[in-house]
Design an enzyme around this catalytic site. Sequence first.
Site, PDB file in Angstrom:
ATOM      1  N   SER A  68       0.937  -1.251   0.175  1.00 10.28           N
ATOM      2  CA  SER A  68       0.059   0.064   0.119  1.00 10.28           C
ATOM      3  C   SER A  68       0.907   1.286   0.152  1.00 10.28           C
ATOM      4  CB  SER A  68      -0.841  -0.017   1.248  1.00 10.28           C
ATOM      5  OG  SER A  68      -1.544  -1.204   1.327  1.00 10.28           O
TER       6      SER A  68
HETATM    7  N1  SAM Z   1      -0.107  -4.584   4.492  1.00  6.98           N
HETATM    8  C1  SAM Z   1       0.280  -4.939   3.123  1.00  6.98           C
HETATM    9  C2  SAM Z   1       1.638  -4.222   2.970  1.00  6.98           C
HETATM   10  O1  SAM Z   1       2.307  -3.660   3.849  1.00  6.98           O
HETATM   11  O2  SAM Z   1       2.093  -4.767   1.928  1.00  6.98           O
HETATM   12  C3  SAM Z   1      -0.477  -4.592   2.078  1.00  6.98           C
HETATM   13  C4  SAM Z   1      -1.639  -5.605   1.919  1.00  6.98           C
HETATM   14  S1  SAM Z   1      -2.399  -5.541   0.331  1.00  6.98           S
HETATM   15  C5  SAM Z   1      -3.027  -3.985   0.069  1.00  6.98           C
HETATM   16  C6  SAM Z   1      -3.885  -6.669   0.918  1.00  6.98           C
HETATM   17  C7  SAM Z   1      -3.481  -8.035   1.387  1.00  6.98           C
HETATM   18  O3  SAM Z   1      -4.519  -8.646   1.838  1.00  6.98           O
HETATM   19  C8  SAM Z   1      -3.192  -9.022  -0.150  1.00  6.98           C
HETATM   20  O4  SAM Z   1      -1.884  -9.404  -0.002  1.00  6.98           O
HETATM   21  C9  SAM Z   1      -4.358 -10.120   0.157  1.00  6.98           C
HETATM   22  O5  SAM Z   1      -3.878 -11.258  -0.286  1.00  6.98           O
HETATM   23  C10 SAM Z   1      -4.759  -9.853   1.634  1.00  6.98           C
HETATM   24  N2  SAM Z   1      -5.915 -10.593   2.016  1.00  6.98           N
HETATM   25  C11 SAM Z   1      -7.239 -10.473   1.188  1.00  6.98           C
HETATM   26  N3  SAM Z   1      -8.071 -11.283   1.906  1.00  6.98           N
HETATM   27  C12 SAM Z   1      -7.530 -11.718   3.114  1.00  6.98           C
HETATM   28  C13 SAM Z   1      -7.736 -12.340   4.139  1.00  6.98           C
HETATM   29  N4  SAM Z   1      -9.077 -12.856   4.203  1.00  6.98           N
HETATM   30  N5  SAM Z   1      -6.997 -12.922   5.050  1.00  6.98           N
HETATM   31  C14 SAM Z   1      -5.750 -12.690   5.000  1.00  6.98           C
HETATM   32  N6  SAM Z   1      -5.364 -11.789   3.886  1.00  6.98           N
HETATM   33  C15 SAM Z   1      -6.026 -11.295   2.978  1.00  6.98           C
END
Ligand code: SAM
Length: 230
Positions: A68
Amino acid sequence: MAARGLGSDSFGGYRARLVEDLRAKGIRDLAVLQAVGEVPRHLFVPDVLTHQAYDDTSLPIGHGQTISQPSTQALYLQALELSGRGRVLEIGTGSGYQAALLARLSPDVVTIERLGPLARVAKEALAAAGVRNVLVITGDGTIGWRPLAPYEAIVVAAAGPSVPAPLLDQLEDGGRLVAPVAQGRAQSLVRVTRRGETFEREDLGPVQFVPLIGRHGFPREAADEGKPRT
Ligand code: SAM
C-alpha cells in the site's frame, strides 16, 4: 527482494524525504514517522521496483496484490493510537512492510495472509530487515487469530463488505480496529473502538483497497475483479 539488513543500506536519505512527505500530508504521530524513517521499505518491494521504494505510491508485489501507499499506511497506524505495550493483529500481510512498521510500534505483532507465496516472501523480507517480533500466519484473516486474542489493535489491509464480526470479538476493551469497508464501488476507512459490548464507529474518509476475500469477506471470485488498488 534485495538482501540487505536494517541500518546497512544507503537509502537513509530517501527514507528521510519520505518522512517529510508524510509530515506535509498531515501525519503527526512521531512514533509512526520514526518507524517510516527506520524500516527499509526497499526490502519489501520486488527488486525491479527498488528505485520506487521510497515514493509515496502503492506498488505491485505479485499475485494481483500491492504494497500500500506509505501515506495511507501511516494514516492507519496513526489512527490505531498504539500504546507501545499491547499486541496487534494485522489482516493482509502482503509484502510484510506494514507488519515491519507495526513491529516498531508494538512488542508483539500477528499478521495473517491468505496467499501462501506472499506470506513466504514476507517472512523472508521481515527476516532480512531484522524484524523478530512478527508472527506470520497463512490463512483466512477474516476469522482472526483466537489463540493470541485479545488484541489492543487490529488493522485490516483489504476492503470487505463489512467489518468481520470475529475481529470485533477479538478486540480488547478500549481496543481500536481500522478497516476499509466497501459500499458499492466506493470504500471508506472506518475506525471502531470497543467499549465493553458497544462498538463506536467513525468514518475516516475514502480509500481504495484490494478486496478482503474470506468467510467474513467477499467470495473468492471478487479477487479476479476490478483494477489494481492500494
Ligand atoms: N499490508 C500490506 C503491505 O504492507 O504490503 C499490504 C496489503 S495488500 C493491500 C492486501 C492483502 O490482503 C493482500 O496481500 C491480500 O492477499 C490479503 N488478503 C485479502 N483477503 C485476506 C484474508 N481474508 N485474510 C488474509 N489476507 C487477505
